[in-house]
Design a protein around this motif. Structure first.
Motif, PDB file in Angstrom:
ATOM      1  N   GLN A 383      49.963  54.335  85.941  1.00 44.45           N
ATOM      2  CA  GLN A 383      50.203  55.350  87.811  1.00 44.45           C
ATOM      3  C   GLN A 383      48.637  56.505  86.571  1.00 44.45           C
ATOM      4  N   PRO A 384      48.076  56.325  88.293  1.00 42.31           N
ATOM      5  CA  PRO A 384      47.561  55.375  89.527  1.00 42.31           C
ATOM      6  C   PRO A 384      46.442  54.792  88.792  1.00 42.31           C
ATOM      7  N   CYS A 385      47.069  53.543  89.201  1.00 45.89           N
ATOM      8  CA  CYS A 385      46.438  52.263  89.314  1.00 45.89           C
ATOM      9  C   CYS A 385      45.020  51.912  90.237  1.00 45.89           C
ATOM     10  N   TYR A 386      43.583  52.255  89.658  1.00 45.23           N
ATOM     11  CA  TYR A 386      43.117  51.986  90.381  1.00 45.23           C
ATOM     12  C   TYR A 386      41.703  50.316  90.882  1.00 45.23           C
ATOM     13  N   ASP A 387      42.479  50.069  89.592  1.00 48.91           N
ATOM     14  CA  ASP A 387      41.400  48.719  88.767  1.00 48.91           C
ATOM     15  C   ASP A 387      42.343  48.025  87.857  1.00 48.91           C
ATOM     16  N   PRO A 388      43.483  47.671  88.402  1.00 47.28           N
ATOM     17  CA  PRO A 388      43.743  46.548  87.444  1.00 47.28           C
ATOM     18  C   PRO A 388      43.634  46.129  86.063  1.00 47.28           C
ATOM     19  N   VAL A 389      41.369  45.481  86.250  1.00 47.04           N
ATOM     20  CA  VAL A 389      41.572  45.177  85.140  1.00 47.04           C
ATOM     21  C   VAL A 389      41.085  46.642  84.176  1.00 47.04           C
ATOM     22  N   SER A 390      40.448  46.795  84.769  1.00 44.86           N
ATOM     23  CA  SER A 390      40.065  48.603  83.784  1.00 44.86           C
ATOM     24  C   SER A 390      41.228  48.673  83.464  1.00 44.86           C
ATOM     25  N   HIS A 391      42.703  48.596  83.979  1.00 39.39           N
ATOM     26  CA  HIS A 391      43.803  49.051  83.303  1.00 39.39           C
ATOM     27  C   HIS A 391      44.329  47.969  82.146  1.00 39.39           C
ATOM     28  N   LEU A 392      44.069  47.083  81.998  1.00 44.07           N
ATOM     29  CA  LEU A 392      43.892  46.281  81.308  1.00 44.07           C
ATOM     30  C   LEU A 392      43.574  46.068  80.332  1.00 44.07           C
ATOM     31  N   VAL A 393      42.146  46.808  79.964  1.00 45.90           N
ATOM     32  CA  VAL A 393      41.690  46.539  78.678  1.00 45.90           C
ATOM     33  C   VAL A 393      40.968  48.144  78.871  1.00 45.90           C
ATOM     34  N   TYR A 394      41.599  48.931  78.932  1.00 48.00           N
ATOM     35  CA  TYR A 394      42.125  50.572  78.308  1.00 48.00           C
ATOM     36  C   TYR A 394      43.137  51.638  78.657  1.00 48.00           C
ATOM     37  N   VAL A 395      44.102  50.968  79.070  1.00 46.91           N
ATOM     38  CA  VAL A 395      45.852  51.723  79.228  1.00 46.91           C
ATOM     39  C   VAL A 395      46.963  50.730  78.498  1.00 46.91           C
ATOM     40  N   ALA A 396      46.961  50.209  79.124  1.00 47.21           N
ATOM     41  CA  ALA A 396      48.415  48.609  78.951  1.00 47.21           C
ATOM     42  C   ALA A 396      47.745  48.335  77.388  1.00 47.21           C
ATOM     43  N   GLY A 397      48.773  47.693  77.093  1.00 46.43           N
ATOM     44  CA  GLY A 397      49.624  47.317  75.679  1.00 46.43           C
ATOM     45  C   GLY A 397      50.132  46.245  75.551  1.00 46.43           C
ATOM     46  N   ARG A 398      50.037  45.914  74.193  1.00 40.80           N
ATOM     47  CA  ARG A 398      51.665  44.857  74.243  1.00 40.80           C
ATOM     48  C   ARG A 398      51.993  44.511  74.537  1.00 40.80           C
ATOM     49  N   GLN A 399      53.139  46.002  74.898  1.00 38.84           N
ATOM     50  CA  GLN A 399      54.379  46.424  74.789  1.00 38.84           C
ATOM     51  C   GLN A 399      54.627  46.241  76.988  1.00 38.84           C
ATOM     52  N   GLN A 400      52.862  46.003  77.407  1.00 40.62           N
ATOM     53  CA  GLN A 400      53.629  45.707  78.791  1.00 40.62           C
ATOM     54  C   GLN A 400      53.476  44.278  79.267  1.00 40.62           C
ATOM     55  N   VAL A 401      53.595  43.280  78.137  1.00 41.89           N
ATOM     56  CA  VAL A 401      53.408  41.916  78.419  1.00 41.89           C
ATOM     57  C   VAL A 401      55.112  41.688  79.217  1.00 41.89           C
ATOM     58  N   SER A 402      55.235  40.921  80.025  1.00 39.96           N
ATOM     59  CA  SER A 402      56.265  40.714  80.282  1.00 39.96           C
ATOM     60  C   SER A 402      57.042  39.106  80.497  1.00 39.96           C
ATOM     61  N   HIS A 403      56.199  38.935  81.091  1.00 41.23           N
ATOM     62  CA  HIS A 403      56.369  36.960  81.271  1.00 41.23           C
ATOM     63  C   HIS A 403      54.740  36.199  80.636  1.00 41.23           C
ATOM     64  N   VAL A 404      55.205  35.156  80.083  1.00 48.24           N
ATOM     65  CA  VAL A 404      54.404  34.496  78.650  1.00 48.24           C
ATOM     66  C   VAL A 404      54.597  32.966  79.282  1.00 48.24           C
ATOM     67  N   TRP A 405      53.852  32.516  79.576  1.00 45.77           N
ATOM     68  CA  TRP A 405      53.916  30.653  80.066  1.00 45.77           C
ATOM     69  C   TRP A 405      52.940  29.414  79.525  1.00 45.77           C
ATOM     70  N   VAL A 406      53.389  28.894  78.950  1.00 43.45           N
ATOM     71  CA  VAL A 406      52.226  28.103  78.341  1.00 43.45           C
ATOM     72  C   VAL A 406      52.725  26.355  78.330  1.00 43.45           C
ATOM     73  N   GLY A 407      52.014  25.987  79.072  1.00 43.36           N
ATOM     74  CA  GLY A 407      51.694  24.495  79.592  1.00 43.36           C
ATOM     75  C   GLY A 407      53.572  25.349  81.212  1.00 43.36           C
ATOM     76  N   GLY A 408      53.248  26.195  81.597  1.00 43.56           N
ATOM     77  CA  GLY A 408      54.055  25.848  82.516  1.00 43.56           C
ATOM     78  C   GLY A 408      56.356  26.214  82.295  1.00 43.56           C
TER      79      GLY A 408
END
Length: 439
Positions: A383-408
């Motif tokens: 927080q705060p999150c002004y731009d989620p794409v910016s956060h994906l690259v500059y703030v978040a890491g793989r530890q924030q990955v919560s869900h993954v689907w492959v072919g649904g």
């Protein structure tokens, strides 16, 4: 009347990685028969969609599954055995001797299981693989439910897998035939590098790739020494040699491509080639900084890769996105170079296109396979999150990955692998191999 689907994902943001660079707020993604059926506002989904299962992601951004454009998955078992060495010493003094003693079907299967678990937890749903014993790798990826392009590796010298280039090709193509039609797998032809494969072998690779309509996946221009050696032995730079042998074209994926000049870049662009950029491995081996800005300006398609765990030492595309963006800025002296949206595209859409799967994965749009990754941006450290794409690259890491689907199909939920494989089994397997390798 409502449409019946298998899965409906409601997310705070959906980033489809489209041409418009859209960020869709309060949208839903409907999945049916393993494919994306619709992307629509949540209020419309409530009245038009009937789902067998609904997942609510109130603080999350949903993105396409990440695509690792270059790795050696089984080398997860060699993580950390040869740190702080330049490439040729790393290969000749540590990696090749260790491989000659230990690489086998079992080594590749177990190492690939370990790597696939790491990648899935980090949001990677597809990887472009180059290693020995592709049958064993396929068995591991199949068990993990992860998508892969498996390389038919070609080297002129013997290893525990094969005796010579012809033997590598024969065994690799037999594996390709056995797994043909599998929904998770495609195959490439993967000559290791210009300095380990002869002209005759490379000409055969070019012929086979054209005949089989598959990509060519190859390390090239990784170090200054490689370029100097090619000039001394062949009288031309490596890419010029590959062009003369017929390898360059839209199906050619050059890995690393660090030491290139304007002519090299123009040659790659002329032939419509793609690049797998591995910034962390390039830094760790002190190979150099690839001129990504110039490559983008020339119109080259660039995907992100991790390389193997022995030279990275992580299979973490969040780290690669961040490193790629920062390196490009400092190398060019321009903070506007490689913005966050470009870095995300390199880890999804561009990587998918570079490995030949752009028609199936890499974006969130109807008809594509439902390979998806959800990242939780709800924590206080987000927080705060002004731009989620910016956060994906500059703030978040793989530890924030919560869900993954492959072919649904769910592969990760709540950060936990949804497979009949737990951490204790992976740790025990890695420990067993560590004991063997250290003995």
């Amino acid at each position: 009347m409502t449409e019946a689907v298998d899965l409906l994902i409601n997310a705070r943001w959906v980033v489809p990685v489209d041409d418009a660079e859209s960020v869709l707020e309060h949208h839903a993604v409907a999945v049916c028969d393993g494919r994306i059926h619709a992307v629509l506002p949540q209020h419309e989904a409530r009245t038009s969609i009937s789902a067998r299962r609904t997942v609510e992601l109130r603080d999350h951004v949903l993105i396409p599954g990440l695509v690792n454009a270059h790795t050696h998955a089984a080398m997860a078992l060699l993580r950390g055995i040869a740190d702080d060495l330049p490439l040729m010493r790393w290969l000749q003094e540590a990696i090749w001797p260790a491989e000659s003693r230990h690489v086998s079907d079992a080594f590749v299967r177990d190492g690939t299981l370990l790597a696939a678990a790491e990648m899935l937890r980090g949001g990677v749903t597809t990887c472009n693989e180059m290693y020995f014993f592709p049958d064993a790798a396929a068995q591991a990826f199949e068990r993990m439910g992860m998508r892969a392009v498996l390389g038919v590796t070609v080297i002129d010298f013997p290893t525990p897998y094969a005796a010579d280039a012809d033997d590598y090709l024969r065994k690799g193509l037999e594996a390709r035939d056995r797994w043909r039609g599998h929904p998770l797998f495609e195959f490439s032809i993967a000559p290791h590098a210009p300095y380990t494969v002869s002209d005759a072998s490379l000409e055969r690779v070019a012929s086979l790739a054209a005949e089989l309509d598959c990509t060519i996946h190859m390390h090239v221009h990784e170090t200054a020494h490689e370029v100097e050696e090619s000039l001394a032995r062949h009288g031309v730079r490596p890419l010029a040699r590959l062009a003369s042998l017929g390898l360059l074209g839209p199906g050619f994926l050059g890995v690393h491509v660090v030491h290139v000049d304007d002519h090299d870049i123009a040659l790659l662009a002329h032939h419509g080639c793609s690049i797998a950029h591995c910034p962390t491995s390039n830094m760790k081996l002190a190979s150099g900084i690839a001129p990504i800005a110039a490559m983008h300006e020339a119109g080259l398609r660039i995907g992100l890769g991790t390389d193997g765990s022995a030279s990275n030492n992580r299979l973490d595309l969040f780290e690669e996105m961040r490193q790629a963006a920062l390196l490009a800025k400092v190398a060019g002296g321009d903070a506007s170079v490689l913005p966050a949206r470009s870095a995300l595209r390199m880890a999804t859409r561009d990587a998918a296109e570079a490995i030949g799967l752009g028609g199936r994965i890499g974006t969130i749009e109807p008809g594509k396979l439902a390979d998806l990754c959800a990242v939780d941006l709800g924590g206080a450290d987000m927080q705060p999150c002004y731009d989620p794409v910016s956060h994906l690259v500059y703030v978040a890491g793989r530890q924030q990955v919560s869900h993954v689907w492959v072919g649904g199909e769910a592969r990760v939920e709540g950060g936990v692998l949804q497979l009949h494989l737990d951490n204790s089994e992976l740790i025990a397997t890695a420990s067993l191999w560590q004991t063997r390798i250290e003995s």
